[in-house]
Design a protein around this motif. Structure first.
Motif, PDB file in Angstrom:
ATOM      1  N   GLU A 124     -23.908 -10.441  19.762  1.00  7.20           N
ATOM      2  CA  GLU A 124     -22.469 -10.482  19.541  1.00  7.20           C
ATOM      3  C   GLU A 124     -21.883 -11.163  20.864  1.00  7.20           C
ATOM      4  O   GLU A 124     -21.028 -12.137  20.424  1.00  7.20           O
ATOM      5  CB  GLU A 124     -22.036  -8.686  19.878  1.00  7.20           C
ATOM      6  N   VAL A 132     -25.130 -17.811  12.873  1.00  6.60           N
ATOM      7  CA  VAL A 132     -23.918 -18.326  13.063  1.00  6.60           C
ATOM      8  C   VAL A 132     -23.809 -19.610  12.189  1.00  6.60           C
ATOM      9  O   VAL A 132     -24.671 -20.504  12.200  1.00  6.60           O
ATOM     10  CB  VAL A 132     -24.074 -19.045  14.491  1.00  6.60           C
ATOM     11  N   GLU A 185     -22.889 -15.210  19.902  1.00  2.00           N
ATOM     12  CA  GLU A 185     -22.233 -15.709  18.754  1.00  2.00           C
ATOM     13  C   GLU A 185     -20.490 -16.007  19.191  1.00  2.00           C
ATOM     14  O   GLU A 185     -20.186 -17.265  18.952  1.00  2.00           O
ATOM     15  CB  GLU A 185     -22.048 -14.742  17.683  1.00  2.00           C
ATOM     16  N   ARG A 219     -19.022 -20.025  19.300  1.00  2.00           N
ATOM     17  CA  ARG A 219     -17.766 -20.190  18.572  1.00  2.00           C
ATOM     18  C   ARG A 219     -16.460 -20.465  19.465  1.00  2.00           C
ATOM     19  O   ARG A 219     -15.472 -21.131  18.991  1.00  2.00           O
ATOM     20  CB  ARG A 219     -17.455 -19.046  17.625  1.00  2.00           C
ATOM     21  N   LEU A 230     -29.571 -12.973  14.710  1.00  2.00           N
ATOM     22  CA  LEU A 230     -28.311 -13.690  14.782  1.00  2.00           C
ATOM     23  C   LEU A 230     -28.239 -14.890  13.698  1.00  2.00           C
ATOM     24  O   LEU A 230     -29.095 -15.500  13.524  1.00  2.00           O
ATOM     25  CB  LEU A 230     -28.150 -14.368  16.294  1.00  2.00           C
TER      26      LEU A 230
END
Length: 686
Positions: free
Chosen positions: A124, A172, A127, A131, A170
Motif C-alpha cells: 500500500e 502498479v 504504490e 504514484r 504488488l
C-alpha cells in the motif's frame, strides 16, 4: 524481524535529480510504514542512473492491534445523533456502553483496529509512493496513466529473514513486483534473482554496477588523480562535477586525454568551462605553469582497447567545441583591439536592464557616478574607479560571454589587459560581481571595492525607488544577496560609510530609511552567524550612527564580549533594576529624575562609593566612546558592577526623607544615563 529491499528500475534518471530522489524515497516509504504502525531499525537509500533503492533492516512483521475509545452522544440525545455515531464507528447499538458523564449518561464505543501483516502495508505504501513521487519533471509512456521521471521497467520488493525471502505482492499499472533486477546495460545484460540486500549488492557489483554513489565518486576521483599524477599533472578539483559524474555512470572508468596544442593558448577558465559544461570533463593542469593541458572523462564501461575508441570520439567532439571557443576568443580580441572595451559595450544602450530603470548603458553611467563618490571613501583613485565602472559590463556583449554567461567579468579582465588598460581596471572587471555568496571571496583592491559597492547599491536603491522589494521568500532580483554583498564588502574592508548619505546620492527617490532597515535585517543574519545575539545587535542599532555598518559591528562585538563575562551579566541586572525603580517612580510622581544627584546627601558609605564610581566611569566612558574604543568603554562600565551591587544591598531607595529619596532616584538616573551611553541595554534579554 525481516529486512525489506525495494528497487525501482527505470530508464536513466538525470544525475541532478538522484540525490533528492534518494532522500524522498526513504522519507516517503519510512513515514508511510511508521504511520501504519510498522517500525524499523535502520534505513539506507541508494541510486544509480537506472535505479532507486531502499533497504530497511529490522522491519516489524506486522502492525500492532490498537484499541480506540470514542465518546458518543448523551443517552437523551435525538435518535438521529445516535444513528450518525453508529455509522461513524461501524458498530451496532448493543455494542455500545453507557457510562456516567459530567452532564449525565452518554454512549461510549470501543473500537478495535486489528493489526496488519507487513506485506499488505508495504504494498500500500510503496504504490502510493510511486504514484505520488514528486519528481521535478515526469513523463507518461505507452498507454498507461503512471508517471515517472523516465519509463519505469520493473519493481523489486522482497522481505527476507533467516528462513528465506518472499516477494511483496504488488501490481502498479501492470508492473508486477518480483525478486529480479538487471546488471550493467552493456557489460552484464539480462535479469537475475536476489534474496536480500547483501546478495543484491554483491551480485550487482559482479554484474558491473556500483550501487553506492559515494563509492562511485571515490573510484572516479582516485582514478582521475592517479592518471594525472602519472604524467606529472593535477586534476582541477570540482566537487559538483564529481557528484554529477557519479550520477551518470554505473561502472565508472576514468580515461585521460590531451588537449591539442592549438587550443592551449585559450584562457584556462575557458577551457575548463567548455569541457565541463559541454562534455562533463575534469580539467587537468600543469602545476608548474597553471596551464590546462589535458582532461579526464569517465566512461560507463570497460572496453577491449582500454577506452581508446571512446577517447578518440571524445577528442573529436572536444576539438569542435574548443574550435568554437577559440573563434569566440579571437573574435572578441579583434573587437577589443579595434574598438576597445567601451566600443564592445556600446550595444548595451539597446539592452534593457529593467523597464522602469532604463538600459544597461544608463545603469553603467549611474554606477560610474556613484563609484566616483565612493572612491575616496575606500581609498581608490576616482578617475580609475570611473574608468573601471564604464567598462566592467562590456564583456556582456562579447561572443565568449554570449556562449558562456558564467564567464562574465572574468572575460572582461582578459580583454582589459589585452587593450592595455590599468591592472586595477582589469581586476575590477573580474571582481566587481563579488561576493556572490556567503562563501565567496571578498575583493580588497580599492578600485574593485568601489565599483562592486556602486554596482550593488545602484541595484538596491533602484529597485527600492520603484517599490520592487523582496516579499516573503520571493526575491527575483537577488536583492538580499546584493545587500549581504555590501555588508561583507564594508565589514571585511573596514569601510566607514554613512549608508543613508550614500543611498541619497545613488538615487534620491529611494526611501533611505526603509532600505537601511532592510540592511539591518541582513546584518542581523550575518552577525548571528558570527555568534552575536539578535538582542545585542538591536541594542547597538538603537544608538546613533546605525547607518555605519562597520561601527555597528564593532560595537556589537564589544558588547557581546562584555556580556559573556560575569561582570557583564550582573551589571545588566543592576542596570535593569535601577531602570525599573526609576521608571516606576517617575510614573508615580509625574516628574523626571534626570539631574541633581549630589554626594553631600549620601548617607551610606556604599552610596558615596557609587557616586565616585559613576564619576570615574563617566570620565572614562565618554572619551572611549568618542575614540570608538569600545572594549575600553565596556571595561569602564564593568567597573560599576560591584558598586551598584553594594548600593542596592545597603541602601533603601524610597527613604522616608524625601530629599534623600530624590537624590537616590537622581543617582539611579546617572546609572541609566551612563549605561545607555554605551548601548541600549533595555533591549538585552534577561
Amino acid at each position: 524481524m525481516p529486512d525489506l529491499l525495494i528497487e525501482l528500475f527505470s530508464e536513466e534518471i538525470p544525475a541532478r535529480m538522484q540525490g533528492m530522489a534518494r532522500d524522498t524515497l526513504r522519507k516517503m516509504v519510512t513515514d508511510g510504514l511508521v504511520e501504519a504502525g510498522l517500525t524499523y531499525a535502520h534505513a539506507q537509500a541508494f541510486s544509480t542512473p537506472r535505479r532507486l533503492v531502499l533497504a530497511l533492516e529490522g522491519l516489524s512483521a506486522e502492525s500492532p492491534t490498537l484499541t480506540e475509545e470514542r465518546k458518543g452522544p448523551a443517552t437523551t440525545a435525538p435518535e438521529k445523533a445516535l444513528e450518525g455515531f453508529l455509522r461513524s464507528t461501524g458498530l451496532s447499538r448493543d455494542q455500545l456502553e453507557v457510562r456516567d458523564d459530567k452532564k449525565g449518561q452518554a454512549y461510549f464505543a470501543t473500537i478495535t483496529h486489528p493489526g496488519r501483516k507487513a506485506p499488505e502495508i508495504i504494498a500500500e505504501v510503496l504504490e502510493k509512493t510511486i504514484r505520488t513521487f514528486p519528481w521535478p519533471k515526469s513523463m507518461r509512456w505507452g498507454s498507461g496513466s503512471l508517471k515517472w521521471v523516465r519509463p519505469l521497467h520493473s519493481i523489486l520488493c522482497i522481505l527476507s529473514d533467516e528462513a528465506g525471502h518472499t516477494v511483496v505482492p504488488l501490481d502498479v499499472d501492470g508492473i508486477v513486483a518480483g525478486d529480479t533486477t538487471e546488471g550493467h546495460r552493456f557489460m552484464a545484460p539480462g535479469r537475475f534473482a536476489v534474496t536480500g540486500f547483501d546478495d543484491y549488492a554483491a551480485r550487482l557489483k559482479a554484474a558491473k554496477v556500483v550501487l553506492d554513489s559515494a563509492e562511485r565518486e571515490e573510484i572516479i576521483w582516485n582514478g582521475a588523480t592517479t592518471l594525472a599524477f602519472a604524467r606529472g599533472l593535477e586534476i582541477v578539483e570540482d566537487r559538483g562535477l564529481l557528484t554529477e559524474l557519479g550520477g551518470l555512470v554505473e561502472w565508472p572508468v576514468p580515461l585521460m586525454g590531451e588537449i591539442a596544442g592549438e587550443f592551449l593558448g585559450l584562457p584556462p577558465e575557458v577551457l575548463r568551462t567548455s569541457m565541463k559544461e559541454h562534455q562533463k570533463f575534469f580539467s587537468v593542469k600543469n602545476p608548474k605553469t597553471g596551464r590546462i593541458e589535458g582532461f579526464v572523462t569517465v566512461a560507463n564501461r570497460e572496453t577491449a582497447d582500454n577506452g581508446e575508441t571512446i577517447l578518440k570520439g571524445n577528442l573529436k567532439v572536444l576539438s569542435a567545441r574548443l574550435s568554437d571557443a577559440k573563434f569566440f576568443w579571437e573574435h572578441d580580441l579583434r573587437v577589443v583591439k579595434s574598438e576597445g572595451l567601451l566600443g564592445m559595450g556600446a550595444g548595451l544602450s539597446h539592452v534593457t536592464f529593467h523597464n522602469k530603470l532604463g538600459s544597461q548603458a544608463a545603469r553603467i553611467e549611474r554606477i560610474a557616478a556613484l563609484a566616483q563618490v565612493l572612491a575616496p571613501l575606500v581609498g581608490a583613485a576616482p578617475d580609475l574607479a570611473v574608468q573601471a565602472a564604464r567598462v566592467v559590463k562590456s564583456d556582456l556583449r562579447s561572443a565568449m560571454v554570449g556562449e558562456f554567461p558564467e564567464l562574465q567579468g572574468l572575460m572582461g579582465s582578459y580583454y582589459a589587459r589585452a587593450e592595455g588598460l590599468p591592472e586595477a581596471v582589469a581586476d575590477a572587471c573580474k571582481g566587481h560581481y563579488s561576493p556572490l555568496g556567503p562563501s565567496d571571496d571578498v575583493p580588497d583592491q580599492p578600485v574593485t571595492v568601489a565599483v562592486a559597492l556602486a554596482d550593488k547599491i545602484d541595484t538596491l536603491t533602484g529597485f527600492w525607488a520603484i517599490d520592487e522589494k523582496p516579499t516573503g521568500s520571493k526575491d527575483p532580483f537577488a536583492l538580499r544577496r546584493a545587500a549581504l554583498g555590501v555588508i561583507r564588502l564594508v565589514l571585511t574592508n573596514g569601510l566607514r560609510l554613512k549608508l543613508g548619505e550614500v543611498f541619497a546620492k545613488a538615487n534620491p527617490a529611494t526611501d533611505a530609511a526603509d532600505l537601511l532597515s532592510f540592511f539591518h535585517d541582513r546584518l542581523k543574519v550575518y552577525l548571528k552567524d558570527q555568534n552575536i545575539r539578535h538582542d545585542v545587535i538591536d541594542a547597538v542599532l538603537a544608538m546613533p550612527g546605525a547607518d555605519d555598518l562597520a561601527l555597528v559591528a564593532r560595537r556589537a562585538e564589544a558588547l557581546s564580549a562584555f556580556l559573556a563575562t560575569e561582570d557583564g551579566g550582573n551589571l545588566i541586572q543592576g542596570f535593569k533594576r535601577a531602570n525599573n525603580i526609576l521608571t516606576q517612580a517617575e510614573a508615580r510622581d509625574g516628574v523626571e529624575y534626570s539631574y541633581g544627584a549630589d554626594p553631600k546627601f549620601a548617607e551610606a558609605a556604599e552610596e558615596t562609593a557609587l557616586f565616585a564610581a559613576l564619576d570615574a566611569a563617566d570620565a572614562a566612558i565618554a572619551p572611549a566612546m568618542a575614540a570608538e574604543d569600545f572594549p575600553a568603554a565596556m571595561g569602564a562600565m564593568a567597573a560599576l558592577r560591584a558598586p551598584i551591587d553594594a548600593f542596592f544591598t545597603a541602601v533603601q531607595i524610597n527613604s522616608d526623607n524625601q530629599l534623600v529619596r530624590r537624590n537616590r532616584l537622581n543617582l539611579l538616573s546617572r546609572i541609566r544615563q551612563i549605561c545607555l551611553g554605551v548601548a541600549d541595554l533595555n533591549r538585552i534579554d534577561g
